[in-house]
Structure formats: C-alpha cells, structure tokens
Design a protein around this motif. Sequence first.
Motif, PDB file in Angstrom:
ATOM      1  N   SER A 114       0.865  -1.185   0.000  1.00 24.52           N
ATOM      2  CA  SER A 114       0.000   0.000   0.000  1.00 24.52           C
ATOM      3  C   SER A 114       0.905   1.240   0.000  1.00 24.52           C
ATOM      4  O   SER A 114       1.734   1.405   0.903  1.00 24.52           O
ATOM      5  CB  SER A 114      -0.875   0.003   1.265  1.00 24.52           C
ATOM      6  N   PRO A 115       0.793   2.095  -1.023  1.00 23.08           N
ATOM      7  CA  PRO A 115       1.678   3.277  -1.062  1.00 23.08           C
ATOM      8  C   PRO A 115       1.478   4.184   0.144  1.00 23.08           C
ATOM      9  O   PRO A 115       2.427   4.814   0.619  1.00 23.08           O
ATOM     10  CB  PRO A 115       1.266   3.982  -2.355  1.00 23.08           C
ATOM     11  N   PHE A 116       0.237   4.231   0.663  1.00 25.05           N
ATOM     12  CA  PHE A 116      -0.047   5.116   1.802  1.00 25.05           C
ATOM     13  C   PHE A 116       0.600   4.561   3.071  1.00 25.05           C
ATOM     14  O   PHE A 116       1.127   5.317   3.899  1.00 25.05           O
ATOM     15  CB  PHE A 116      -1.562   5.273   1.967  1.00 25.05           C
TER      16      PHE A 116
ATOM     17  N   GLY B 242     -12.245   2.367   7.184  1.00 28.49           N
ATOM     18  CA  GLY B 242     -11.890   1.000   6.772  1.00 28.49           C
ATOM     19  C   GLY B 242     -10.642   0.916   5.917  1.00 28.49           C
ATOM     20  O   GLY B 242     -10.505   0.008   5.102  1.00 28.49           O
ATOM     21  N   MET B 243      -9.735   1.867   6.096  1.00 28.79           N
ATOM     22  CA  MET B 243      -8.536   1.887   5.243  1.00 28.79           C
ATOM     23  C   MET B 243      -7.257   1.823   6.063  1.00 28.79           C
ATOM     24  O   MET B 243      -7.213   2.274   7.213  1.00 28.79           O
ATOM     25  CB  MET B 243      -8.522   3.168   4.400  1.00 28.79           C
ATOM     26  N   VAL B 244      -6.206   1.271   5.421  1.00 32.77           N
ATOM     27  CA  VAL B 244      -4.868   1.359   5.995  1.00 32.77           C
ATOM     28  C   VAL B 244      -4.158   2.535   5.314  1.00 32.77           C
ATOM     29  O   VAL B 244      -4.511   2.878   4.182  1.00 32.77           O
ATOM     30  CB  VAL B 244      -4.063   0.057   5.754  1.00 32.77           C
ATOM     31  N   PRO B 245      -3.195   3.131   5.970  1.00 38.67           N
ATOM     32  CA  PRO B 245      -2.619   2.774   7.268  1.00 38.67           C
ATOM     33  C   PRO B 245      -3.395   3.358   8.438  1.00 38.67           C
ATOM     34  O   PRO B 245      -4.096   4.362   8.296  1.00 38.67           O
ATOM     35  CB  PRO B 245      -1.230   3.428   7.196  1.00 38.67           C
TER      36      PRO B 245
ATOM     37  N   TYR C 195      -7.044  -5.707   4.554  1.00 40.79           N
ATOM     38  CA  TYR C 195      -8.220  -4.834   4.608  1.00 40.79           C
ATOM     39  C   TYR C 195      -9.377  -5.332   3.733  1.00 40.79           C
ATOM     40  O   TYR C 195     -10.508  -4.931   3.902  1.00 40.79           O
ATOM     41  CB  TYR C 195      -7.862  -3.386   4.232  1.00 40.79           C
TER      42      TYR C 195
ATOM     43  N   GLU D   7      -5.293   8.404   7.753  1.00 39.41           N
ATOM     44  CA  GLU D   7      -4.983   9.357   6.678  1.00 39.41           C
ATOM     45  C   GLU D   7      -3.470   9.670   6.668  1.00 39.41           C
ATOM     46  O   GLU D   7      -2.954  10.392   7.525  1.00 39.41           O
ATOM     47  CB  GLU D   7      -5.793  10.655   6.773  1.00 39.41           C
ATOM     48  N   SER D   8      -2.807   9.101   5.668  1.00 38.95           N
ATOM     49  CA  SER D   8      -1.341   9.157   5.646  1.00 38.95           C
ATOM     50  C   SER D   8      -0.765  10.572   5.675  1.00 38.95           C
ATOM     51  O   SER D   8       0.223  10.836   6.373  1.00 38.95           O
ATOM     52  CB  SER D   8      -0.811   8.402   4.425  1.00 38.95           C
ATOM     53  N   GLN D   9      -1.388  11.506   4.951  1.00 41.32           N
ATOM     54  CA  GLN D   9      -0.817  12.864   4.925  1.00 41.32           C
ATOM     55  C   GLN D   9      -0.927  13.515   6.311  1.00 41.32           C
ATOM     56  O   GLN D   9       0.026  14.113   6.816  1.00 41.32           O
ATOM     57  CB  GLN D   9      -1.543  13.719   3.878  1.00 41.32           C
TER      58      GLN D   9
HETATM   59  N1  LIG Z   1      -6.378   8.798   1.832  1.00 45.20           N
HETATM   60  C1  LIG Z   1      -5.989   7.562   2.467  1.00 45.20           C
HETATM   61  C2  LIG Z   1      -5.982   6.470   1.423  1.00 45.20           C
HETATM   62  C3  LIG Z   1      -5.663   5.091   2.025  1.00 45.20           C
HETATM   63  C4  LIG Z   1      -6.033   3.974   1.077  1.00 45.20           C
HETATM   64  O1  LIG Z   1      -6.599   4.177  -0.009  1.00 45.20           O
HETATM   65  N2  LIG Z   1      -5.699   2.756   1.494  1.00 45.20           N
HETATM   66  C5  LIG Z   1      -6.094   1.578   0.723  1.00 45.20           C
HETATM   67  C6  LIG Z   1      -4.921   0.608   0.601  1.00 45.20           C
HETATM   68  S1  LIG Z   1      -3.669   1.272  -0.443  1.00 45.20           S
HETATM   69  C7  LIG Z   1      -7.197   0.880   1.494  1.00 45.20           C
HETATM   70  O2  LIG Z   1      -7.089   0.684   2.683  1.00 45.20           O
HETATM   71  N3  LIG Z   1      -8.277   0.516   0.797  1.00 45.20           N
HETATM   72  C8  LIG Z   1      -9.369  -0.177   1.398  1.00 45.20           C
HETATM   73  C9  LIG Z   1     -10.700   0.372   0.957  1.00 45.20           C
HETATM   74  O3  LIG Z   1     -10.724   1.343   0.208  1.00 45.20           O
HETATM   75  O4  LIG Z   1     -11.694  -0.197   1.399  1.00 45.20           O
HETATM   76  C10 LIG Z   1      -4.604   7.759   3.108  1.00 45.20           C
HETATM   77  O5  LIG Z   1      -3.856   8.624   2.656  1.00 45.20           O
HETATM   78  O6  LIG Z   1      -4.296   7.082   4.100  1.00 45.20           O
END
Ligand SMILES: N[C@@H](CCC(=O)N[C@@H](CS)C(=O)NCC(=O)O)C(=O)O
Length: 229
Positions: A17-19, A55-58, A41, A69-71
């Motif tokens: 995951s780039p984030f 529901g997202m990583v990280p 995830y 939110e990575s930023q």
């Molecule tokens: N804006 C978020 C984007 C994070 C993101 O898109 N993570 C993806 C993995 S690369 C994820 O968890 N996707 C799961 C989903 O969308 O349900 C950040 O910067 O942290």
Amino acid sequence: MNTSSQQTTRLYHTPLSPFSRKVRLVLAEKKIEVELVEERYWENNSELLRRNPAGMVPVLRHDGRLMSESQAICEYLDETVPQPALMPKSPAERYEVRRLCAWFDDKFNREVTRPILEERVWKKITRSGHPDSRAVKAGLKAIKDHIDYLTSLLETRRWLAGSALSLADFTAAAHFSCLDYISDVDWDRSEILTSWYATIKSRPAFRGILADQIPGIHPAPHYAELDFG
Ligand SMILES: N[C@@H](CCC(=O)N[C@@H](CS)C(=O)NCC(=O)O)C(=O)O
C-alpha cells in the motif's frame, strides 16, 4: 505502568500500500521505533473499522491515539518529531510539498498505482479474477506522462519540491516503490528520475520496505538493489 501514551507505536499496514509505505518511510526517517502489524483490509474486518471508520490502511497507534490518513499522520509526525524536518519553513515551500503529495496520493494513485496494483497484485492475492490487460496498459501509458512531468521538475530542483528533501519525495518514492516491486517503472525513460530514486532508495529509512516479501508475488530482481537503472 503502561499508560496509553507509553504504548508501543504500532502501524497497521499492508506491504504494497503506497499510503502505508509513506508512513513507514517517515517513521524510519525520524527513527521512531514501530511495530508493524499486517492488515488484510479486503477481508471483512471489524477491528480495522473500529480503528478507522473509513476501513482503510494505514492506521497508526501512537501517542495514545489511533490515527488515519497518511498525509495527516506524516504532518503530525513532522510537527511532533521535528528532526529531520520533512516540511520546509516558508508557506510557499510548504504549499509546494503539499501540492506534490496530493499529486501522488490523488492523481498518480488514480491513474497509475491503483489500477496497476489492482490488476497485477490484488486480484492475485484475493483470487478475484484475471488481470484486465487494458487497465494495466492504461496505467503504463499514464506513467509516461508522470515521468516526463517529474523529469521537468528535477531539471531545475535538487529534490521534487525544491532544494531540500521533503515529504513530497517520500510520498512519490512510496508510490514508485510499490510499482518497482513488480517492475512496472520504465526507468530508461528518465536518467534524472532514476538518479533521484536511487538516491532516496539508498537512505537507511528505505531498508524496511526493500526487505518486503509478499507471499506469491516475487519482487523484481533489481527491487532491493541500490545501484540500478
Ligand atoms: N487517503 C488515504 C488512502 C488510504 C487507502 O486508499 N488505502 C487503501 C490501501 S492502499 C485501502 O485501505 N483501501 C481499502 C478500501 O478502500 O476499502 C490515506 O492517505 O491514508
């Protein structure tokens, strides 16, 4: 006594995951010790939803907080652990760093990282069908324009956002490193971008992600090499 603020710093992440990688790079650059916990995830995961309702990583557990939110996470880390600084001093320079972070996390991710990884990696890991070669082709076509744009920036700048290494470089490198794992960056297209990536890749902060091994997906032979291209 183990109060919440004394808890181990822990990153819930996914290796490609780039984030997640962006946060790992910043933690490593700032020498913040972290325990990595891999998160799948795509599996219905109520624990992930509890930690991050999106529901997202990280997700970072740090300073007694659960952060997403990575930023936002990276800017928090830069403010609370100021050395080495990853955001410049003047508002105009900070603007440029944020513009480029958004460039990668929005545009580059939408046009290149996500479609290519989705087709070549996630479909395989989640056993959800065969890669759509048109989507991969579109991603590989789009990356050419991005490489040309970044090359034009690096013709007049030492680092992507200016004269100093910044969060913009780590954000870009996080995306490129995911694609480089599966060998989807045409480094021959730009000597100057290759040299930028070789420089950032040789920083100690990069060691962790260069050691990643995703079961069933082998890294490109040059992936962990410091002298490449
Ligand atoms: N804006 C978020 C984007 C994070 C993101 O898109 N993570 C993806 C993995 S690369 C994820 O968890 N996707 C799961 C989903 O969308 O349900 C950040 O910067 O942290």
